[in-house]
Design a protein around this motif. Structure first.
Motif, mmCIF file in Angstrom:
data_model
loop_
_atom_site.group_PDB
_atom_site.id
_atom_site.type_symbol
_atom_site.label_atom_id
_atom_site.label_comp_id
_atom_site.label_asym_id
_atom_site.label_seq_id
_atom_site.Cartn_x
_atom_site.Cartn_y
_atom_site.Cartn_z
ATOM 1 N N ALA A 167 0.683 -1.407 0.161
ATOM 2 C CA ALA A 167 0.054 -0.192 -0.151
ATOM 3 C C ALA A 167 0.847 1.231 -0.049
ATOM 4 C CB ALA A 167 -0.930 0.104 1.288
ATOM 5 N N THR B 183 -6.441 -3.860 -9.493
ATOM 6 C CA THR B 183 -7.222 -5.044 -8.772
ATOM 7 C C THR B 183 -7.603 -4.980 -7.552
ATOM 8 O OG1 THR B 183 -5.218 -6.090 -8.265
ATOM 9 C CG2 THR B 183 -6.067 -6.700 -10.427
ATOM 10 N N ARG C 209 -11.840 -4.006 -2.931
ATOM 11 C CA ARG C 209 -12.309 -2.918 -2.299
ATOM 12 C C ARG C 209 -13.910 -2.868 -2.791
ATOM 13 N NH1 ARG C 209 -9.580 1.045 -0.050
ATOM 14 N NH2 ARG C 209 -7.314 1.121 0.003
ATOM 15 N N ALA D 275 -8.192 -6.613 3.558
ATOM 16 C CA ALA D 275 -7.415 -7.813 3.560
ATOM 17 C C ALA D 275 -7.902 -9.115 4.047
ATOM 18 C CB ALA D 275 -6.175 -7.508 4.359
ATOM 19 N N ALA E 69 -10.092 -10.414 1.062
ATOM 20 C CA ALA E 69 -9.432 -10.770 -0.128
ATOM 21 C C ALA E 69 -8.626 -12.067 0.565
ATOM 22 C CB ALA E 69 -8.313 -9.497 -0.537
ATOM 23 N N ARG F 122 -10.668 -15.262 -4.233
ATOM 24 C CA ARG F 122 -9.737 -14.861 -4.887
ATOM 25 C C ARG F 122 -9.599 -15.511 -6.320
ATOM 26 N NH1 ARG F 122 -6.207 -11.707 -2.292
ATOM 27 N NH2 ARG F 122 -4.874 -11.919 -4.086
ATOM 28 N N ARG G 51 -1.409 -7.253 -5.830
ATOM 29 C CA ARG G 51 -0.658 -7.785 -4.763
ATOM 30 C C ARG G 51 -0.143 -9.296 -5.227
ATOM 31 N NH1 ARG G 51 -2.099 -3.631 -3.093
ATOM 32 N NH2 ARG G 51 -2.197 -3.026 -1.017
ATOM 33 N N ASP G 52 -0.836 -10.054 -6.018
ATOM 34 C CA ASP G 52 -0.567 -11.327 -6.586
ATOM 35 C C ASP G 52 -0.544 -11.197 -8.103
ATOM 36 O OD1 ASP G 52 -3.240 -10.930 -7.001
ATOM 37 O OD2 ASP G 52 -3.851 -12.915 -6.493
ATOM 38 N N ARG H 149 0.536 8.740 1.272
ATOM 39 C CA ARG H 149 -0.904 8.471 1.660
ATOM 40 C C ARG H 149 -1.439 9.992 2.519
ATOM 41 N NH1 ARG H 149 -3.719 3.958 0.541
ATOM 42 N NH2 ARG H 149 -2.143 4.033 -1.124
ATOM 43 N N ARG I 223 -2.151 -3.414 7.431
ATOM 44 C CA ARG I 223 -2.282 -3.828 6.026
ATOM 45 C C ARG I 223 -1.207 -4.615 5.175
ATOM 46 N NH1 ARG I 223 -4.737 -1.908 1.486
ATOM 47 N NH2 ARG I 223 -4.203 0.443 2.116
ATOM 48 N N ASP J 170 -1.326 -8.503 4.328
ATOM 49 C CA ASP J 170 -1.065 -8.783 2.940
ATOM 50 C C ASP J 170 0.133 -9.777 2.782
ATOM 51 O OD1 ASP J 170 -3.477 -7.423 2.209
ATOM 52 O OD2 ASP J 170 -2.000 -5.670 1.635
ATOM 53 N N ARG K 206 -0.677 -13.458 4.804
ATOM 54 C CA ARG K 206 -1.776 -14.289 4.716
ATOM 55 C C ARG K 206 -1.409 -15.531 4.020
ATOM 56 N NH1 ARG K 206 -5.082 -9.945 1.329
ATOM 57 N NH2 ARG K 206 -3.873 -10.271 -0.587
HETATM 58 O O1 CDP Z 1 -4.517 1.576 -2.665
HETATM 59 P P1 CDP Z 1 -3.575 0.662 -1.656
HETATM 60 O O2 CDP Z 1 -2.250 0.560 -2.267
HETATM 61 O O3 CDP Z 1 -4.180 1.133 -0.389
HETATM 62 O O4 CDP Z 1 -4.347 -0.578 -1.839
HETATM 63 P P2 CDP Z 1 -5.327 -1.419 -3.025
HETATM 64 O O5 CDP Z 1 -4.263 -1.590 -3.979
HETATM 65 O O6 CDP Z 1 -6.355 -0.660 -3.235
HETATM 66 O O7 CDP Z 1 -5.406 -2.881 -2.304
HETATM 67 C C1 CDP Z 1 -6.448 -3.061 -1.110
HETATM 68 C C2 CDP Z 1 -6.452 -4.272 -0.577
HETATM 69 O O8 CDP Z 1 -6.863 -5.212 -1.399
HETATM 70 C C3 CDP Z 1 -5.034 -4.719 -0.431
HETATM 71 O O9 CDP Z 1 -4.309 -4.450 1.035
HETATM 72 C C4 CDP Z 1 -5.204 -6.391 -0.326
HETATM 73 O O10 CDP Z 1 -5.672 -6.915 0.824
HETATM 74 C C5 CDP Z 1 -6.043 -6.398 -1.316
HETATM 75 N N1 CDP Z 1 -5.583 -6.908 -2.485
HETATM 76 C C6 CDP Z 1 -5.462 -8.122 -2.851
HETATM 77 O O11 CDP Z 1 -5.528 -9.111 -2.246
HETATM 78 N N2 CDP Z 1 -4.806 -8.686 -4.276
HETATM 79 C C7 CDP Z 1 -4.727 -7.751 -5.089
HETATM 80 N N3 CDP Z 1 -4.257 -8.318 -6.407
HETATM 81 C C8 CDP Z 1 -4.820 -6.453 -5.098
HETATM 82 C C9 CDP Z 1 -5.432 -5.946 -3.546
#
Ligand code: CDP
Length: 213
Positions: A9, A31, A36, A93, A96, A102, A123-124, A150, A173, A177, A180
């Motif tokens: 994040a 994603t 969200r 999180a 997700a 997922r 993230r993945d 932020r 977070r 993230d 998990r």
């Molecule tokens: O914008 P920010 O960096 O705060 O977070 P985000 O990209 O909006 O992602 C929000 C949350 O979604 C992350 O903290 C993950 O828990 C989840 N996420 C995920 O599990 N897998 C992804 N490919 C993208 C987000």
């Protein structure tokens, strides 16, 4: 063509991915905003965040979409401005973290690549969604710098923001993230690692463009 970007994040993935997609004429997909949107639905409908099956069913029975101009739609309603609340930050999180959720999300994400050239961030993405992407980046920055970014983002949106609170929220977070069981954010030797702590957005974009050329 698939360009995949992962990172924690506040690392600047969103901003960088959007500019990159613009420059290349590719579709940009955030994603995180899909997770969200699902979390928004879960909270709105008072679905138990401990119940994987209830969350999975809610996801199946509702239409969560991203438009080509990055609007987040829930059953056709634009919820883009409603998915960036602290309540969603706290719960996303967990929502997700469920494997069935997922898997369904990944199917949707892979669909984009059958129709468009894409820049996708999350993230993945480099590890699970598109392990064979043409380019894989891991965009990082120190936690202090990510919190500062932020805070600045919030101020620009006219939101009140407290450094310590944001620090705690991002740190929690990060932990969820990265630790998990399913869909954790991971560094691998196949990603091109970028530490953007001391780089401007333009410098990051320029570096990525050089790699891609
Ligand atoms: O914008 P920010 O960096 O705060 O977070 P985000 O990209 O909006 O992602 C929000 C949350 O979604 C992350 O903290 C993950 O828990 C989840 N996420 C995920 O599990 N897998 C992804 N490919 C993208 C987000």
């Amino acid at each position: 063509m698939i360009i995949a970007i992962d990172g924690p994040a506040g690392s600047g993935k969103g901003t960088v991915a959007k500019i990159l997609a613009n420059k290349l004429g590719y579709l940009y997909i955030d994603t995180g905003s899909m997770y969200r949107s699902l979390t928004y639905l879960v909270l709105r409908d008072n679905i138990d965040t401990n119940s994987e099956i209830d969350i999975y069913n809610a996801f199946k029975n509702n239409d969560i979409e991203i438009t080509p101009d990055s609007k987040n739609l829930l059953n056709g309603e634009d919820i883009s401005s409603k998915i960036r609340t602290e309540e969603i930050n706290i719960n996303v999180a967990k929502v997700a973290g469920y494997p069935t959720v997922r898997e369904l999300m990944r199917e949707k994400q892979r669909d984009f690549a059958s129709k468009y050239n894409i820049v996708m961030e999350g993230r993945d993405i480099t590890t699970e969604v598109f392990p064979d992407a043409d380019y894989k980046f891991y965009l990082d920055a120190s936690i202090d710098e990510r919190v500062r970014r932020r805070v600045k983002q919030n101020e620009e949106k006219g939101l009140e923001s407290n450094y310590e609170e944001i620090y705690e929220s991002i740190k929690n977070r990060d932990t969820s993230d990265m630790t998990r069981e399913y869909g954790a954010l991971k560094r691998t030797t196949e990603q091109i690692y970028i530490d953007s702590s001391n780089m401007t957005i333009d410098e990051v974009v320029e570096y990525m463009m050089e790699v891609i050329k």
